[in-house]
Structure formats: structure tokens, C-alpha cells
Design a protein around this motif. Sequence first.
Motif, PDB file in Angstrom:
ATOM      1  N   PHE A  11     -14.431   0.434   4.627  1.00  0.00           N
ATOM      2  CA  PHE A  11     -13.499   0.464   5.757  1.00  0.00           C
ATOM      3  C   PHE A  11     -13.950  -0.479   6.870  1.00  0.00           C
ATOM      4  N   GLN A  15     -11.597  -3.936   7.885  1.00  0.00           N
ATOM      5  CA  GLN A  15     -11.060  -4.194   9.223  1.00  0.00           C
ATOM      6  C   GLN A  15     -11.036  -5.686   9.531  1.00  0.00           C
ATOM      7  N   GLY A  21      -4.679  -5.071   2.835  1.00  0.00           N
ATOM      8  CA  GLY A  21      -3.591  -4.412   3.550  1.00  0.00           C
ATOM      9  C   GLY A  21      -3.652  -2.902   3.365  1.00  0.00           C
ATOM     10  N   VAL A  22      -2.661  -2.240   3.889  1.00  0.00           N
ATOM     11  CA  VAL A  22      -2.631  -0.779   3.853  1.00  0.00           C
ATOM     12  C   VAL A  22      -2.567  -0.257   2.415  1.00  0.00           C
ATOM     13  N   ASN A  23      -1.905  -0.960   1.533  1.00  0.00           N
ATOM     14  CA  ASN A  23      -1.829  -0.512   0.142  1.00  0.00           C
ATOM     15  C   ASN A  23      -3.185  -0.613  -0.555  1.00  0.00           C
ATOM     16  N   HIS A  24      -3.943  -1.665  -0.237  1.00  0.00           N
ATOM     17  CA  HIS A  24      -5.294  -1.780  -0.787  1.00  0.00           C
ATOM     18  C   HIS A  24      -6.166  -0.620  -0.308  1.00  0.00           C
ATOM     19  N   LEU A  25      -6.028  -0.278   0.978  1.00  0.00           N
ATOM     20  CA  LEU A  25      -6.800   0.834   1.536  1.00  0.00           C
ATOM     21  C   LEU A  25      -6.460   2.133   0.808  1.00  0.00           C
ATOM     22  N   GLY A  26      -5.180   2.356   0.557  1.00  0.00           N
ATOM     23  CA  GLY A  26      -4.753   3.568  -0.130  1.00  0.00           C
ATOM     24  C   GLY A  26      -5.252   3.638  -1.562  1.00  0.00           C
ATOM     25  N   THR A  55      -2.929   6.999  -7.166  1.00  0.00           N
ATOM     26  CA  THR A  55      -2.722   6.090  -6.048  1.00  0.00           C
ATOM     27  C   THR A  55      -1.276   6.060  -5.567  1.00  0.00           C
ATOM     28  N   TYR A  66      -3.260  -4.924  -6.686  1.00  0.00           N
ATOM     29  CA  TYR A  66      -4.202  -4.312  -5.748  1.00  0.00           C
ATOM     30  C   TYR A  66      -5.597  -4.206  -6.364  1.00  0.00           C
TER      31      TYR A  66
END
Length: 118
Positions: A11, A15, A21-26, A55, A66
Motif C-alpha cells: 500500500f 500510493q 489503480g483501485v482495481n489493482h488494489l482490490g 476478487t 490486473y
Amino acid sequence: MDELKILADFFLAAQNDPRIGVNHLGVFASLYQYWRNLNFPVPLKLFSYEAKQLTKVLSNASYYRYIKDLHCCGYINYIPSFKRTEPSSLYFNIINQSENGKCGNGKRFKAFQAPTAE
């Protein structure tokens, strides 16, 4: 504990990484939670249909994009089995900020390699 360091470092690095992006984070967080629930096996073995359910990614193309991006950016090491009866292997990497970002977007799955023994 290295397992928590992996998540915290991911994380922190994400940053400052414009490719994530947000999808990679998820996807990363979902796979990490699954790995944690299984008591941190190395490698994490799973089929793509299991991972897609975890996922919440519906499209094969999006899921593999991803995973490829996370692999190329150095956050995971993904080794596809290419066999329907064998699960793929996934390793979570400890992030080294100096080496992060050396992979371009042109890599394809044939470029995935097994981790080298040290």
C-alpha cells in the motif's frame, strides 16, 4: 512478521505508483486475504475461477490484466500453470523501492518466470 510487512509495503508503494489503480488494489487485497485465511502457504496455489470469485472481477481479460500488471510492477510473482487441472502459483513479493517499476507494459504471460533460488 513478513506477512504484514508485505501488505503494508504494497500500500505504501502503490500510493506513489501511477500504474496501480483501485482495481489493482482490490485484486491484491483480496488475494492477500485469501492467502492469510489459508495460513500463508508458499506458494499460494489457486485456479483463475477461484481468484475471479474472490476478487469480484468478472472478465477474464480484466483479471489477467490486473495480475499481469501486479506481476510486472514487482508486487507479486505469478506463475501460470497453463493446465486446467493444475492451479497457478502466486508469490507475494516484499517490495524493494529501488527496483520497483523496472517492468514495462509490453510484457506478456510467456515472460513469467519462476522465482530464482537464492
